[in-house]
Design a protein around this motif. Sequence first.
Motif, PDB file in Angstrom:
ATOM      1  N   THR A  22      -4.330   2.612   4.631  1.00 40.12           N
ATOM      2  CA  THR A  22      -3.139   2.087   5.289  1.00 40.12           C
ATOM      3  C   THR A  22      -2.254   3.253   5.683  1.00 40.12           C
ATOM      4  O   THR A  22      -2.151   4.236   4.956  1.00 40.12           O
ATOM      5  CB  THR A  22      -2.355   1.149   4.343  1.00 40.12           C
ATOM      6  OG1 THR A  22      -3.227   0.116   3.869  1.00 40.12           O
ATOM      7  CG2 THR A  22      -1.187   0.504   5.068  1.00 40.12           C
ATOM      8  N   ARG A  41      -9.305  -6.916   0.316  1.00 38.06           N
ATOM      9  CA  ARG A  41      -9.108  -8.000   1.258  1.00 38.06           C
ATOM     10  C   ARG A  41      -8.186  -9.041   0.664  1.00 38.06           C
ATOM     11  O   ARG A  41      -8.228  -9.341  -0.524  1.00 38.06           O
ATOM     12  CB  ARG A  41     -10.444  -8.664   1.605  1.00 38.06           C
ATOM     13  CG  ARG A  41     -11.334  -7.867   2.499  1.00 38.06           C
ATOM     14  CD  ARG A  41     -12.694  -8.486   2.671  1.00 38.06           C
ATOM     15  NE  ARG A  41     -12.603  -9.863   3.129  1.00 38.06           N
ATOM     16  CZ  ARG A  41     -13.668 -10.634   3.313  1.00 38.06           C
ATOM     17  NH1 ARG A  41     -14.868 -10.155   3.080  1.00 38.06           N
ATOM     18  NH2 ARG A  41     -13.538 -11.867   3.723  1.00 38.06           N
ATOM     19  N   ASP A  88      -7.767 -13.765   4.224  1.00 37.46           N
ATOM     20  CA  ASP A  88      -8.649 -13.087   5.173  1.00 37.46           C
ATOM     21  C   ASP A  88     -10.112 -13.461   5.004  1.00 37.46           C
ATOM     22  O   ASP A  88     -10.960 -12.994   5.752  1.00 37.46           O
ATOM     23  CB  ASP A  88      -8.522 -11.561   5.022  1.00 37.46           C
ATOM     24  CG  ASP A  88      -7.185 -11.061   5.521  1.00 37.46           C
ATOM     25  OD1 ASP A  88      -6.575 -11.762   6.341  1.00 37.46           O
ATOM     26  OD2 ASP A  88      -6.753  -9.981   5.085  1.00 37.46           O
ATOM     27  N   TYR A 143     -16.446  -6.968   5.636  1.00 39.62           N
ATOM     28  CA  TYR A 143     -15.518  -5.885   5.952  1.00 39.62           C
ATOM     29  C   TYR A 143     -14.669  -5.591   4.725  1.00 39.62           C
ATOM     30  O   TYR A 143     -14.385  -6.473   3.914  1.00 39.62           O
ATOM     31  CB  TYR A 143     -14.624  -6.244   7.147  1.00 39.62           C
ATOM     32  CG  TYR A 143     -13.694  -7.409   6.909  1.00 39.62           C
ATOM     33  CD1 TYR A 143     -12.390  -7.213   6.456  1.00 39.62           C
ATOM     34  CD2 TYR A 143     -14.109  -8.715   7.126  1.00 39.62           C
ATOM     35  CE1 TYR A 143     -11.534  -8.272   6.230  1.00 39.62           C
ATOM     36  CE2 TYR A 143     -13.270  -9.784   6.905  1.00 39.62           C
ATOM     37  CZ  TYR A 143     -11.973  -9.567   6.466  1.00 39.62           C
ATOM     38  OH  TYR A 143     -11.134 -10.621   6.234  1.00 39.62           O
ATOM     39  N   HIS A 144     -14.238  -4.338   4.581  1.00 34.73           N
ATOM     40  CA  HIS A 144     -13.352  -3.906   3.505  1.00 34.73           C
ATOM     41  C   HIS A 144     -12.217  -3.084   4.095  1.00 34.73           C
ATOM     42  O   HIS A 144     -12.431  -2.297   5.018  1.00 34.73           O
ATOM     43  CB  HIS A 144     -14.093  -3.037   2.480  1.00 34.73           C
ATOM     44  CG  HIS A 144     -14.958  -3.799   1.542  1.00 34.73           C
ATOM     45  ND1 HIS A 144     -15.530  -3.224   0.422  1.00 34.73           N
ATOM     46  CD2 HIS A 144     -15.364  -5.101   1.517  1.00 34.73           C
ATOM     47  CE1 HIS A 144     -16.245  -4.127  -0.229  1.00 34.73           C
ATOM     48  NE2 HIS A 144     -16.165  -5.273   0.430  1.00 34.73           N
ATOM     49  N   GLN A 145     -11.031  -3.251   3.539  1.00 34.67           N
ATOM     50  CA  GLN A 145      -9.928  -2.373   3.919  1.00 34.67           C
ATOM     51  C   GLN A 145     -10.046  -1.077   3.136  1.00 34.67           C
ATOM     52  O   GLN A 145     -10.301  -1.081   1.927  1.00 34.67           O
ATOM     53  CB  GLN A 145      -8.581  -3.033   3.621  1.00 34.67           C
ATOM     54  CG  GLN A 145      -7.401  -2.198   4.108  1.00 34.67           C
ATOM     55  CD  GLN A 145      -6.070  -2.896   3.908  1.00 34.67           C
ATOM     56  OE1 GLN A 145      -6.013  -4.117   3.835  1.00 34.67           O
ATOM     57  NE2 GLN A 145      -4.999  -2.128   3.821  1.00 34.67           N
ATOM     58  N   HIS A 157       0.837  -1.203   0.000  1.00 29.98           N
ATOM     59  CA  HIS A 157       0.000   0.000   0.000  1.00 29.98           C
ATOM     60  C   HIS A 157       0.870   1.250   0.000  1.00 29.98           C
ATOM     61  O   HIS A 157       1.912   1.289   0.667  1.00 29.98           O
ATOM     62  CB  HIS A 157      -0.922   0.017   1.214  1.00 29.98           C
ATOM     63  CG  HIS A 157      -1.943  -1.085   1.193  1.00 29.98           C
ATOM     64  ND1 HIS A 157      -1.677  -2.348   1.690  1.00 29.98           N
ATOM     65  CD2 HIS A 157      -3.216  -1.113   0.733  1.00 29.98           C
ATOM     66  CE1 HIS A 157      -2.745  -3.097   1.543  1.00 29.98           C
ATOM     67  NE2 HIS A 157      -3.693  -2.383   0.971  1.00 29.98           N
ATOM     68  N   LYS A 216      -3.621  -0.915   9.452  1.00 25.78           N
ATOM     69  CA  LYS A 216      -4.621  -1.027   8.401  1.00 25.78           C
ATOM     70  C   LYS A 216      -5.978  -0.578   8.934  1.00 25.78           C
ATOM     71  O   LYS A 216      -6.358  -0.929  10.048  1.00 25.78           O
ATOM     72  CB  LYS A 216      -4.705  -2.468   7.890  1.00 25.78           C
ATOM     73  CG  LYS A 216      -3.426  -2.972   7.223  1.00 25.78           C
ATOM     74  CD  LYS A 216      -3.577  -4.404   6.750  1.00 25.78           C
ATOM     75  CE  LYS A 216      -2.295  -4.903   6.094  1.00 25.78           C
ATOM     76  NZ  LYS A 216      -2.426  -6.309   5.646  1.00 25.78           N
ATOM     77  N   PHE A 224     -10.023  -0.660   8.470  1.00 24.54           N
ATOM     78  CA  PHE A 224     -11.100  -1.441   7.874  1.00 24.54           C
ATOM     79  C   PHE A 224     -12.447  -0.820   8.228  1.00 24.54           C
ATOM     80  O   PHE A 224     -12.617  -0.255   9.313  1.00 24.54           O
ATOM     81  CB  PHE A 224     -11.095  -2.882   8.398  1.00 24.54           C
ATOM     82  CG  PHE A 224      -9.909  -3.703   7.992  1.00 24.54           C
ATOM     83  CD1 PHE A 224      -9.934  -4.453   6.830  1.00 24.54           C
ATOM     84  CD2 PHE A 224      -8.769  -3.728   8.776  1.00 24.54           C
ATOM     85  CE1 PHE A 224      -8.850  -5.214   6.448  1.00 24.54           C
ATOM     86  CE2 PHE A 224      -7.668  -4.486   8.410  1.00 24.54           C
ATOM     87  CZ  PHE A 224      -7.711  -5.235   7.243  1.00 24.54           C
ATOM     88  N   THR A 259      -6.091  -2.288  12.694  1.00 29.53           N
ATOM     89  CA  THR A 259      -5.338  -3.476  13.071  1.00 29.53           C
ATOM     90  C   THR A 259      -3.847  -3.241  12.849  1.00 29.53           C
ATOM     91  O   THR A 259      -3.448  -2.344  12.128  1.00 29.53           O
ATOM     92  CB  THR A 259      -5.769  -4.699  12.244  1.00 29.53           C
ATOM     93  OG1 THR A 259      -5.386  -4.504  10.859  1.00 29.53           O
ATOM     94  CG2 THR A 259      -7.270  -4.919  12.322  1.00 29.53           C
TER      95      THR A 259
END
Length: 214
Positions: free
Chosen positions: A130, A54, A58, A125-127, A19, A89, A91, A80
């Motif tokens: 970062t 993701r 995961d 869930y989505h990231q 990222h 990260k 989310f 996290t």
Amino acid sequence: MNFKIGDLVRFVDEPIEGHITSFMKDGLVGVTDDTGFEIPVASQKITLVHGNMRQVEDELEEQNIPVGKFIEKGIYLALTGEQKDGLVKFFLVNETSYELLVSVMEVQGTKHTGLYANIIPAREYHQIYTANFSTIHKWPGLLFQIIRTSRKPHNAVPMIEKNLKIKALDLINSKEHSEVLPEKAWLYELDKVEENIGIDKLKDHFISHRPTKK
């Protein structure tokens, strides 16, 4: 190609993904991989990875939700990572039965920059972002705009609009478990209903707590 902080990118000449966490001089971009190490690379040597951010590992097993039970609460920003590793990260976690139409913007003064826009299904869930723990004082303020909808019958709910600025002191608290995120995280509740005290309630509060004369 115009990149932005948080984009998931892949190196053109090497099997590396990460990222974007910084922009450097002479057209170099700082890309942080899963080990937390930031690698400087020329912007023309990376390409944007599209789609859900993701990782394959995961993926969660299907959640067994009782038939007829509609879950209305549980939308979180989750952070996290370990400070010793450097990488954090962000989310968006949807523990509800709603499908979420989400927009996240970076706020710098009066300027807004789009960071993320997507649909997050129920119990998913989505990231979205970062960053590095070492630059927490530079993390932007985030504006969340979330529309909740479902093909199942549900009560009407207003759009969520919430500003959030993560502070270093927030990360002193212990991480918590989420129902859908597979690792512990610092959780920020986005669908919490803020109580509107109001002038009348405020007056009543002070009057009720006023010492009585003897």
